[in-house]
Design an enzyme around this catalytic site. Structure first.
Site: not given
Ligand code: PGA
Length: 261
Positions: A13, A15, A98, A100, A170, A176, A216
């Protein structure tokens, strides 16, 4: 009797990172590695890079998708993108819900439910993201939260959707942050999700839903998560941006020999 080996999905992903030029450079490095991998390699690219990447990956083992879309077929929704547009650009899947999107753009489970229905109509494979906040985790509300999210986001779906559907667990506190969940938590939560899916769609159909873990994930911990029974793949943010770290992850499961549970 030998058990069939299970397809494993490694989803990057990106982003809001990577221009078309940067995306193309990345994908050129990944295409040959994906060709030798037993996994399905998927990249959720920014909108602008979808069409050029889809063209570049035609006939390869890399699958291109999107990170969001609107639920309407078309309309006066300035700045939004319709499923049919993504499909035309060459996207084959779309991440929906997601954390976010939920956090910064206030997306509700009801809205995500409409998007999933639209994605399925347009032959885009939905990857539904669910997961609890740190407070909910602390208060042992994680299961209640994912139950609510799954029931609302997947409301009124026909069980035939299970074939296409992917669900990524998640926990918001792991995204993140560098603070990944433990394999024990991932096992407990993903098997709970599978139980809930079985209640909603029947056991046979629920088995068809691909369950991922995200939060992560990096080249050092990816293998541990891939070995968790019932986990069918990973959704990777930060570690998917660097071709070398992403390459290490897509190469792992060749040795893991994960089995159907
Ligand atoms: P990350 O993001 O691996 O940077 O923690 C995971 C995600 O947004 O699905």
């Amino acid at each position: 009797m030998a058990k069939a080996s299970q397809p494993c999905f490694i989803v990057g992903n990106w982003k809001m990172y990577k221009t078309i030029e940067q995306a193309t450079e990345f994908i050129e490095k990944i295409i040959p590695l994906a060709a030798n991998s037993s996994n399905t390699v998927m990249i959720a690219a920014p909108y602008t890079a979808i069409a050029p990447l889809a063209k570049k990956t035609e006939g390869t083992k890399v699958v291109i998708g999107a990170q969001n879309m609107n639920d309407a077929s078309e309309g006066a929704f300035t700045g939004e993108v319709a499923a049919v547009m993504l499909q035309e650009a060459g996207a084959q899947f779309v991440i929906l819900g997601h954390s976010e999107r939920r956090l910064y753009f206030h997306e509700s489970d009801e809205f995500i439910n409409k998007k999933i229905k639209r994605a399925l109509i347009c032959n885009l494979r939905p990857i539904l993201c669910i997961g609890e906040t740190f407070e909910e985790h602390q208060q042992e509300q994680a299961k209640a939260k994912v139950k609510e999210q799954l029931e609302k986001c997947l409301a009124e779906l026909d069980k035939s959707a299970c074939q296409q559907l992917m669900v990524s667990y998640e926990p918001r506190w792991a995204i993140g942050t560098g603070l990944a969940a433990t394999p024990k938590i991932v096992q407990e939560m993903t098997s709970y999700c599978r139980e809930l899916l079985a209640e909603m769609f029947g056991e046979k159909e629920a088995k068809k839903v691909a369950l991922l873990y995200g939060g992560s994930v990096n080249p050092d911990n990816a293998e541990t998560f891939l070995q968790v029974p019932g986990v069918n793949g990973l959704l990777i943010g930060a570690a998917s941006l660097d071709p070398d770290s992403f390459a290490k992850i897509i190469e792992i499961p060749q040795n893991v020999q994960k089995q159907v549970v």
